[in-house]
Design a protein around this motif. Structure first.
Motif, short mmCIF file in Angstrom:
data_model
loop_
_atom_site.label_atom_id
_atom_site.label_comp_id
_atom_site.label_asym_id
_atom_site.label_seq_id
_atom_site.Cartn_x
_atom_site.Cartn_y
_atom_site.Cartn_z
N GLU A 186 0.86 -1.27 -0.14
CA GLU A 186 -0.01 -0.14 0.00
C GLU A 186 0.89 1.15 -0.03
OE1 GLU A 186 -2.19 -0.29 3.67
OE2 GLU A 186 -3.73 -1.71 2.77
N ALA A 187 2.33 1.05 0.27
CA ALA A 187 3.02 2.27 0.46
C ALA A 187 3.25 3.25 -0.73
CB ALA A 187 4.41 1.98 0.80
N ALA A 188 3.27 2.60 -1.95
CA ALA A 188 3.45 3.61 -3.15
C ALA A 188 1.95 4.07 -3.57
CB ALA A 188 3.91 2.68 -4.48
N GLN A 189 1.20 3.50 -3.53
CA GLN A 189 -0.23 3.95 -3.75
C GLN A 189 -0.62 5.24 -2.85
OE1 GLN A 189 -3.78 1.66 -2.94
NE2 GLN A 189 -5.00 2.58 -4.42
N LEU A 190 -0.36 5.09 -1.21
CA LEU A 190 -0.35 6.03 -0.51
C LEU A 190 0.47 7.32 -0.53
CD1 LEU A 190 -2.02 7.12 2.04
CD2 LEU A 190 -0.40 5.92 3.46
N TRP A 191 1.58 6.92 -1.13
CA TRP A 191 2.49 7.98 -1.47
C TRP A 191 1.85 8.86 -2.67
CZ3 TRP A 191 6.14 10.48 1.12
CH2 TRP A 191 6.84 11.49 0.57
N ASP A 192 1.38 8.21 -3.84
CA ASP A 192 0.74 8.89 -4.77
C ASP A 192 -0.08 9.97 -4.50
OD1 ASP A 192 2.58 7.38 -6.71
OD2 ASP A 192 0.99 6.11 -7.18
N HIS A 193 -0.97 9.52 -3.45
CA HIS A 193 -1.99 10.53 -3.12
C HIS A 193 -1.15 11.94 -2.33
CE1 HIS A 193 -5.23 7.78 -3.81
NE2 HIS A 193 -4.69 6.88 -2.83
N VAL A 194 -0.10 11.53 -1.80
CA VAL A 194 0.56 12.65 -1.19
C VAL A 194 1.22 13.65 -1.93
CG1 VAL A 194 2.59 13.47 0.45
CG2 VAL A 194 1.15 11.45 1.17
N VAL A 195 1.62 12.99 -3.14
CA VAL A 195 2.33 13.67 -4.08
C VAL A 195 1.19 14.19 -5.09
CG1 VAL A 195 3.85 13.46 -6.30
CG2 VAL A 195 4.37 12.14 -4.34
N GLY A 196 0.21 13.77 -5.37
CA GLY A 196 -0.82 14.45 -6.02
C GLY A 196 -1.42 15.77 -5.15
N LEU A 197 -1.39 15.69 -3.88
CA LEU A 197 -2.05 16.95 -3.17
C LEU A 197 -0.69 18.03 -3.14
CD1 LEU A 197 -3.34 15.75 0.21
CD2 LEU A 197 -4.41 17.21 -1.53
N ALA A 198 0.54 17.58 -3.28
CA ALA A 198 1.51 18.42 -3.42
C ALA A 198 1.82 19.07 -4.79
CB ALA A 198 2.89 17.92 -3.16
N ARG A 199 1.10 18.49 -5.90
CA ARG A 199 1.20 18.83 -7.08
C ARG A 199 0.37 20.14 -7.38
NH1 ARG A 199 2.46 13.44 -10.48
NH2 ARG A 199 4.55 13.53 -10.30
N PHE A 200 -0.83 20.09 -6.24
CA PHE A 200 -1.93 21.03 -6.73
C PHE A 200 -1.37 22.52 -6.14
CE2 PHE A 200 -5.64 23.00 -4.97
CZ PHE A 200 -6.15 23.78 -6.00
N PRO A 201 -0.98 23.38 -7.10
CA PRO A 201 -0.63 24.62 -6.33
C PRO A 201 -1.12 25.51 -5.45
CG PRO A 201 -1.27 25.11 -8.60
CD PRO A 201 -1.38 23.58 -8.38
N GLY A 202 -2.63 25.10 -5.09
CA GLY A 202 -3.20 25.93 -3.93
C GLY A 202 -3.20 25.17 -2.77
N PHE A 203 -2.75 24.02 -2.74
CA PHE A 203 -2.64 23.20 -1.42
C PHE A 203 -1.88 23.49 -0.52
CE2 PHE A 203 -1.17 19.64 1.17
CZ PHE A 203 -2.48 19.20 1.80
N ALA A 204 -2.36 23.92 0.78
CA ALA A 204 -1.52 24.54 1.79
C ALA A 204 -1.02 23.79 2.91
CB ALA A 204 -1.91 25.89 2.33
#
Length: 274
Positions: free
Chosen positions: A219-237
Motif C-alpha cells: 500500500e506504500a506506493a499508492q498512499l505516497w501517490d496521494h501525497v504527491v498528488g496533493l503536493a502538485r496542486f499549487p493551491g494546497f497549503a
C-alpha cells in the motif's frame, strides 16, 4: 539523563543565523550537482525526530519499489529552537535530546563532506535503527553521541569510524543552520520535522506527512501517490489534526499491529506553551 523521548518534532521560535562556514561540505561540484539534479525529493530530517524516522521508512519503501531518488538533508530542532527557553516551553528531556540531534547532524555533515551526498541516507538509516528500533528503548543522549555508539552506527553504514569525531566539532553548525534556514524558507517558519520538498527545485515543500503507523508494503506506493498528488496542486497549503498516536516504534513500546496512545499535540508539537 532521560532517553531521547522526542514525541514532538518541534515547531520553532525564530531561529538565528550566522557562523563562519558558509555551506555544508565541499564535495565534488559535478557529483553534488548531479545528485541534486536527479532527486525526486529533498527530505530534511533531524535524527532524533521519531516522526521524521517513520516518514523516512515509508519513503525508503517507495524508493525500493520505484525509481525514486531522495536527497537526504538536514534540519536541526535545536537550532530551529535556538532562542526558546526550553525550561518553560518543553518537557524536561527535550533540550538534551535536541542537542544530541544537532551533534549527530555534525557527523552527518562531515560524512556528506567527505563521502558525498549518497552516503547520508545509509548513515541516517543506521542511526534510526539504533535510536528508534531497539525494544529496550531510545538511548539516552549521552550514549547516542558516544564514540562506542557512533562507531557501531558508522560501521553498519559502511563508513569510517573516524567520522565520529565531528560529534563535538561545532564548526559544522553554521552549515547545518544554513540548511535549516533553507528548509524553513521553503515552508515558512511555523513548522517542525520532517520537511519534504517535492519535485525540486520548482515543486512545493511541506512539513510532513506525519504518520504514526507504517503503511503495508503493498500500500506504500499508492498512499505516497496521494501525497504527491496533493503536493502538485499549487493551491494546497495544509491538511492537519493535532491528535496523534505515539509512533509505532519498538523504542516507544508500540509494536507492529499495536496502536499507540493518542495525544493532543497542540500547535503541532508537545510544547508546553507557544
Amino acid at each position: 539523563m532521560r532517553a531521547l523521548q522526542h514525541r514532538q518534532c518541534a515547531r520553532n521560535a525564530d531561529s538565528g543565523r550566522g557562523g563562519t562556514r558558509p555551506a555544508l561540505g565541499r564535495p565534488d561540484g559535478d557529483r553534488r550537482a548531479s545528485m541534486e539534479g536527479m532527486a525526486d525529493l529533498h527530505f530534511y530530517f533531524d535524527p532524533v525526530c521519531p516522526f521524521a524516522w517513520m516518514t523516512s521508512t515509508w519513503v525508503r519503501t517507495v524508493a525500493a519499489q520505484r525509481e525514486y531518488d531522495v536527497d537526504w538533508r538536514f534540519v536541526s530542532l535545536r537550532l530551529l529552537n535556538a532562542h526558546v527557553d526550553y525550561d518553560s516551553h518543553f518537557p524536561p528531556e527535550y533540550e538534551a535530546g535536541h542537542t544530541a540531534g544537532l551533534h549527530l547532524l555534525r557527523v552527518a555533515a562531515r560524512t556528506r563532506d567527505e563521502h558525498g551526498r549518497e552516503a547520508v541516507g545509509p548513515l541516517y538509516e543506521a542511526l534510526g535503527r539504533h535510536v528508534f528500533e531497539d525494544p529496550a528503548g531510545q538511548p539516552p543522549p549521552e550514549r547516542a553521541t558516544s564514540r562506542a555508539f557512533l562507531d557501531t552506527v558508522l560501521t553498519e553504514a559502511g563508513l569510517p569510524t573516524a567520522l565520529a569525531t565531528a560529534v563535538d566539532d561545532d564548526s559544522w553548525d553554521a552549515g547545518i543552520r544554513a540548511e535549516t534556514d533553507e528548509a524553513l524558507d521553503l515552508t515558512g517558519r511555523d513548522v517542525g520535522t520532517p520537511i519534504l520538498h517535492f519535485e525540486p527545485p520548482e515543486g512545493v515543500a511541506f512539513f510532513g506527512p506525519v504518520i504514526s503507523r507504517l503503511p503495508a508494503e503493498d500500500e506504500a506506493a499508492q498512499l505516497w501517490d496521494h501525497v504527491v498528488g496533493l503536493a502538485r496542486f499549487p493551491g494546497f497549503a495544509e491538511l492537519k489534526r493535532s491528535l496523534r498516536e505515539r509512533p509505532q516504534l519498538p523504542s516507544f513500546g508500540v509494536t507492529t499491529g499495536d496502536v499507540g496512545v493518542q495525544e493532543d499535540w497542540h500547535g503541532g508539537s508537545r510544547r508546553l506553551k507557544r
